[in-house]
Design an enzyme around this catalytic site. Sequence first.
Site, PDB file in Angstrom:
ATOM      1  N   GLU A   1       1.012  -1.528  -0.196  1.00  0.00           N
ATOM      2  CA  GLU A   1      -0.004  -0.184  -0.198  1.00  0.00           C
ATOM      3  C   GLU A   1       1.175   0.799   0.075  1.00  0.00           C
ATOM      4  O   GLU A   1       2.009   1.416   0.192  1.00  0.00           O
ATOM      5  CB  GLU A   1      -1.226  -0.077   1.390  1.00  0.00           C
ATOM      6  CG  GLU A   1      -0.181   0.109   3.084  1.00  0.00           C
ATOM      7  CD  GLU A   1      -1.225   0.284   3.679  1.00  0.00           C
ATOM      8  OE1 GLU A   1      -1.253   2.121   3.945  1.00  0.00           O
ATOM      9  OE2 GLU A   1      -1.212  -0.571   4.761  1.00  0.00           O
TER      10      GLU A   1
ATOM     11  N   THR B   1      -3.648   5.330   4.181  1.00  0.00           N
ATOM     12  CA  THR B   1      -4.714   6.662   5.069  1.00  0.00           C
ATOM     13  C   THR B   1      -5.590   7.338   3.743  1.00  0.00           C
ATOM     14  O   THR B   1      -5.979   8.186   3.742  1.00  0.00           O
ATOM     15  CB  THR B   1      -3.354   8.225   5.391  1.00  0.00           C
ATOM     16  OG1 THR B   1      -2.385   7.100   5.267  1.00  0.00           O
ATOM     17  CG2 THR B   1      -3.772   8.537   5.999  1.00  0.00           C
TER      18      THR B   1
ATOM     19  N   LYS C   1      -7.799  -3.291  10.611  1.00  0.00           N
ATOM     20  CA  LYS C   1      -6.804  -3.155  10.853  1.00  0.00           C
ATOM     21  C   LYS C   1      -6.158  -2.706  12.357  1.00  0.00           C
ATOM     22  O   LYS C   1      -7.295  -1.635  12.312  1.00  0.00           O
ATOM     23  CB  LYS C   1      -6.137  -2.070   9.987  1.00  0.00           C
ATOM     24  CG  LYS C   1      -4.599  -1.087  10.867  1.00  0.00           C
ATOM     25  CD  LYS C   1      -3.955   0.124   9.110  1.00  0.00           C
ATOM     26  CE  LYS C   1      -4.643   0.728   9.518  1.00  0.00           C
ATOM     27  NZ  LYS C   1      -4.184   1.972   8.708  1.00  0.00           N
TER      28      LYS C   1
END
Length: 210
Positions: free
Chosen positions: A56, A85, A145
């Site tokens: 990512e 993000t 997460k």
Amino acid sequence: MTTNDGAPTGSIPGWADFFREGLAPVPVILILRGTTPEEAVAAARAAWSAGVRLVEVTQESEAGAPALEAVVSAAEGRLPVGAGTVTTPERLRRAVDAGAEFGVAPGIDPDTVAEADRLGVPFLPGVSSPTEVGQALRLGVTTVKAFPAKVLGPAWVSAMAGPFPEIRVVATGGVDARNAADYLRAGAVGVGVGRSATEGGALAELIRTL
């Protein structure tokens, strides 16, 4: 899967499978933050060579877009590249336009989860409390997460398995070769690590501990 008012409900098809399959060969997500496109590509290639499938590139600033596009190009469609993000639906749409095939966020925002569902993009929101785990499940998200993992600790992961046996956790934030295996032993399906893990043989050392 959504309700009439657009809010996801139940299990969102394919999301859990995407992360389970992506983490199966090596239970690691490489997180690239604040890198130039060249640095991002070099780190991604090092991770891919080590067997890591999920990379990512964070999008907290406009500088993240060129790095994301560069890694997507380097992947040549062979491996999925995600955006990190991703805190708003708009940021998610921009990331998908740049080639991102999955999204990751530090927290859980229902509107962004709904947009990911609408776009058909697997999404990994961040949680740090039982309340947020429960919210994720109500939104149809079964892989989350744990962030920041260094603060929560491996015991938090195992504690969540009691009241929420259907949840799957990726531990991110302060994870390295010294503690990665602890999170997996606690029940995490994977860990997220930064670019420093690809330098000086650190990633190979981390993978050997898993």
